[in-house]
Design a protein around this motif. Structure first.
Motif, PDB file in Angstrom:
ATOM      1  N   ASP A 104       0.848  -1.194   0.000  1.00  0.00           N
ATOM      2  CA  ASP A 104       0.000   0.000   0.000  1.00  0.00           C
ATOM      3  C   ASP A 104       0.881   1.239   0.000  1.00  0.00           C
ATOM      4  O   ASP A 104       1.903   1.288   0.702  1.00  0.00           O
ATOM      5  CB  ASP A 104      -0.888   0.053   1.253  1.00  0.00           C
ATOM      6  CG  ASP A 104      -1.847  -1.124   1.348  1.00  0.00           C
ATOM      7  OD1 ASP A 104      -2.231  -1.658   0.292  1.00  0.00           O
ATOM      8  OD2 ASP A 104      -2.215  -1.503   2.473  1.00  0.00           O
ATOM      9  N   LEU A 105       0.483   2.241  -0.763  1.00  0.00           N
ATOM     10  CA  LEU A 105       1.168   3.531  -0.763  1.00  0.00           C
ATOM     11  C   LEU A 105       0.205   4.585  -0.247  1.00  0.00           C
ATOM     12  O   LEU A 105      -0.696   5.021  -0.952  1.00  0.00           O
ATOM     13  CB  LEU A 105       1.651   3.882  -2.178  1.00  0.00           C
ATOM     14  CG  LEU A 105       2.174   5.307  -2.416  1.00  0.00           C
ATOM     15  CD1 LEU A 105       3.217   5.701  -1.398  1.00  0.00           C
ATOM     16  CD2 LEU A 105       2.719   5.438  -3.837  1.00  0.00           C
ATOM     17  N   TRP A 170      -3.526   5.253  -1.308  1.00  0.00           N
ATOM     18  CA  TRP A 170      -4.306   5.790  -0.196  1.00  0.00           C
ATOM     19  C   TRP A 170      -3.881   7.226   0.080  1.00  0.00           C
ATOM     20  O   TRP A 170      -2.719   7.583  -0.079  1.00  0.00           O
ATOM     21  CB  TRP A 170      -4.057   4.962   1.071  1.00  0.00           C
ATOM     22  CG  TRP A 170      -4.675   3.600   1.045  1.00  0.00           C
ATOM     23  CD1 TRP A 170      -4.178   2.482   0.434  1.00  0.00           C
ATOM     24  CD2 TRP A 170      -5.915   3.220   1.646  1.00  0.00           C
ATOM     25  NE1 TRP A 170      -5.018   1.420   0.626  1.00  0.00           N
ATOM     26  CE2 TRP A 170      -6.093   1.842   1.366  1.00  0.00           C
ATOM     27  CE3 TRP A 170      -6.876   3.897   2.401  1.00  0.00           C
ATOM     28  CZ2 TRP A 170      -7.206   1.135   1.818  1.00  0.00           C
ATOM     29  CZ3 TRP A 170      -7.977   3.199   2.851  1.00  0.00           C
ATOM     30  CH2 TRP A 170      -8.137   1.832   2.560  1.00  0.00           C
ATOM     31  N   MET A 171      -4.842   8.013   0.525  1.00  0.00           N
ATOM     32  CA  MET A 171      -4.544   9.358   1.005  1.00  0.00           C
ATOM     33  C   MET A 171      -4.964   9.433   2.468  1.00  0.00           C
ATOM     34  O   MET A 171      -6.000   8.904   2.863  1.00  0.00           O
ATOM     35  CB  MET A 171      -5.285  10.420   0.188  1.00  0.00           C
ATOM     36  CG  MET A 171      -4.823  11.852   0.482  1.00  0.00           C
ATOM     37  SD  MET A 171      -5.516  13.078  -0.674  1.00  0.00           S
ATOM     38  CE  MET A 171      -4.592  12.673  -2.165  1.00  0.00           C
ATOM     39  N   LEU A 172      -4.132  10.084   3.284  1.00  0.00           N
ATOM     40  CA  LEU A 172      -4.401  10.214   4.709  1.00  0.00           C
ATOM     41  C   LEU A 172      -4.961  11.601   5.004  1.00  0.00           C
ATOM     42  O   LEU A 172      -4.535  12.594   4.412  1.00  0.00           O
ATOM     43  CB  LEU A 172      -3.117  10.015   5.520  1.00  0.00           C
ATOM     44  CG  LEU A 172      -2.599   8.592   5.722  1.00  0.00           C
ATOM     45  CD1 LEU A 172      -2.288   7.904   4.387  1.00  0.00           C
ATOM     46  CD2 LEU A 172      -1.347   8.603   6.576  1.00  0.00           C
ATOM     47  N   ASN A 188      -8.016   5.783  -2.261  1.00  0.00           N
ATOM     48  CA  ASN A 188      -8.724   5.322  -1.074  1.00  0.00           C
ATOM     49  C   ASN A 188      -8.427   6.306   0.058  1.00  0.00           C
ATOM     50  O   ASN A 188      -7.428   7.033   0.005  1.00  0.00           O
ATOM     51  CB  ASN A 188      -8.252   3.921  -0.688  1.00  0.00           C
ATOM     52  CG  ASN A 188      -8.490   2.906  -1.797  1.00  0.00           C
ATOM     53  OD1 ASN A 188      -9.622   2.600  -2.132  1.00  0.00           O
ATOM     54  ND2 ASN A 188      -7.412   2.393  -2.381  1.00  0.00           N
ATOM     55  N   LEU A 189      -9.267   6.336   1.092  1.00  0.00           N
ATOM     56  CA  LEU A 189      -9.111   7.337   2.150  1.00  0.00           C
ATOM     57  C   LEU A 189      -8.953   6.691   3.518  1.00  0.00           C
ATOM     58  O   LEU A 189      -9.769   5.861   3.930  1.00  0.00           O
ATOM     59  CB  LEU A 189     -10.314   8.286   2.179  1.00  0.00           C
ATOM     60  CG  LEU A 189     -10.251   9.410   3.224  1.00  0.00           C
ATOM     61  CD1 LEU A 189      -9.085  10.362   2.946  1.00  0.00           C
ATOM     62  CD2 LEU A 189     -11.568  10.181   3.274  1.00  0.00           C
ATOM     63  N   ALA A 190      -7.892   7.096   4.229  1.00  0.00           N
ATOM     64  CA  ALA A 190      -7.683   6.692   5.622  1.00  0.00           C
ATOM     65  C   ALA A 190      -7.847   7.931   6.495  1.00  0.00           C
ATOM     66  O   ALA A 190      -7.150   8.932   6.302  1.00  0.00           O
ATOM     67  CB  ALA A 190      -6.292   6.095   5.807  1.00  0.00           C
ATOM     68  N   ASN A 222     -12.046   1.937  -0.865  1.00  0.00           N
ATOM     69  CA  ASN A 222     -11.808   1.438   0.482  1.00  0.00           C
ATOM     70  C   ASN A 222     -11.665   2.606   1.450  1.00  0.00           C
ATOM     71  O   ASN A 222     -11.177   3.683   1.083  1.00  0.00           O
ATOM     72  CB  ASN A 222     -10.532   0.585   0.517  1.00  0.00           C
ATOM     73  CG  ASN A 222     -10.665  -0.683  -0.293  1.00  0.00           C
ATOM     74  OD1 ASN A 222     -11.677  -1.368  -0.229  1.00  0.00           O
ATOM     75  ND2 ASN A 222      -9.645  -1.004  -1.072  1.00  0.00           N
ATOM     76  N   LYS A 223     -12.067   2.388   2.689  1.00  0.00           N
ATOM     77  CA  LYS A 223     -11.968   3.405   3.734  1.00  0.00           C
ATOM     78  C   LYS A 223     -11.377   2.760   4.990  1.00  0.00           C
ATOM     79  O   LYS A 223     -11.670   1.606   5.293  1.00  0.00           O
ATOM     80  CB  LYS A 223     -13.341   3.993   4.072  1.00  0.00           C
ATOM     81  CG  LYS A 223     -14.075   4.640   2.915  1.00  0.00           C
ATOM     82  CD  LYS A 223     -15.450   5.118   3.342  1.00  0.00           C
ATOM     83  CE  LYS A 223     -16.350   3.951   3.733  1.00  0.00           C
ATOM     84  NZ  LYS A 223     -17.707   4.364   4.138  1.00  0.00           N
TER      85      LYS A 223
END
Length: 335
Positions: A104-105, A170-172, A188-190, A222-223
């Protein structure tokens, strides 16, 4: 709801071990979480920190992926403002090639350190303090997925000879500032509730999904909801162990910087705080998920329902490495 448990590891410098051992302890915990069935293991990026020992998430991700078997491994996250999107794409696509379907990036906008470290990381250029983050994130996605338009000056760059293996993007974010951008670009969002629980609301995920669909992306993203969590055999023990992380956060708000305190040292400090400072400490603690395995499971289920999110990542910082290992072991027993 079938909840997947994941980990965000800040590689804390545990007071129970020599400081130089912190990166090794991260690998040890990752191996434990792999054996316990955790879904992902993400490592954070910090610079010039006395508390957190990982300035190089790409190195730690590669190491952990090579020493585990099933768990997804990634960055939570790479602080993109410091780096070339092409180089980040090259590093993570290489890892995705060596460890298919496991990398995952995750990227973030924050500097992960002081203004001085941002200046040093940018040298001989000037830091842009996140002003170019949206452009960098778009370019990174283009390099990773091979989606740059034909008229883009970089469209003919091959990141690897075979562009197929890709990390999951993914973006934080912690308070909604990145949600719209993540949805627009197809990340995707974290959501990092552990950073700012007061301003972390389910509406952020809704805004994100609205932007995702408005941009015309296919399927559902995805979350992840990332929370601070300390689990122990008893609630009293958990609250005591949580004091190390809570006091560090309070001290940072007061402009103080010192090594992690033991739980007993925290109790002594707490007794000497003013009433307003004690209230601030209590408020931070109340934003954490702290208690027995059953209590933690119940609160995690409540958060998963409220945020309509089936994956919860936990951030656990303790003075003792063994306490952190025990916390993840106890929590896994409930899921």
């Amino acid at each position: 709801m079938n909840i997947k448990l994941s980990v965000v590891d800040q590689s804390p410098v545990h007071g129970s071990h020599a400081k130089i051992e912190a990166p090794r302890l991260t690998v040890e915990l990752a191996q434990l979480c792999d054996s316990l069935g955790y879904h992902r293991y993400w490592v954070a990026e910090h610079h010039d920190s006395i508390h957190f020992a990982n300035p190089c998430p790409e190195i730690m991700v590669a190491t952990i992926a090579s020493m585990t078997e099933n768990i997804r491994v990634g960055s939570g996250g790479v602080m993109l403002s410091h780096y070339s999107p092409l180089k980040v794409a090259e590093c993570f696509k290489m890892m995705a090639t060596l460890h298919p379907d496991r990398i995952d990036l995750g990227i973030g906008r924050a500097p992960g350190g002081t203004g001085l470290t941002s200046h040093a990381l940018a040298y001989p250029h000037e830091p842009h303090h996140g002003d170019l983050y949206a452009q960098q994130a778009r370019l990174l996605e283009g390099f990773v997925n091979g989606s740059l338009p034909d008229n883009h000056p970089y469209s003919n760059i091959s990141v690897l000879p075979d562009n197929q293996p890709s990390p999951e993007l993914w973006m934080l974010g912690s308070s909604g500032g990145s949600a719209g951008l993540a949805g627009h670009l197809g990340y995707n969002l974290a959501l990092a509730r552990f950073i700012d629980p007061d301003n972390c609301h389910p509406s952020i995920f809704k805004a994100y999904l609205d932007e995702w669909h408005k941009a015309g992306h296919q399927g559902e993203p995805n979350k992840i909801l990332a929370i601070a969590c300390i689990c122990a055999e008893t609630e009293e023990e958990a609250r005591l162990k949580a004091g190390t992380a809570v006091y560090r956060k309070l001290a940072a708000q007061m402009g103080q910087r010192e090594d992690f305190l033991t739980p007993s040292e925290v109790q002594d400090r707490y007794a000497a705080l003013s009433l307003s400072e004690q209230a601030a400490y209590d408020h931070i603690l109340n934003g954490y998920t702290v208690g027995t395995p059953e209590q933690c499971r119940q609160e995690i289920e409540q958060l998963a329902t409220a945020f309509e999110c089936d994956e919860i990542a936990t951030v656990t910082v303790t003075h003792s490495h063994q306490d952190r290992m025990d916390s993840y072991r106890l929590l896994a027993s409930q899921f």
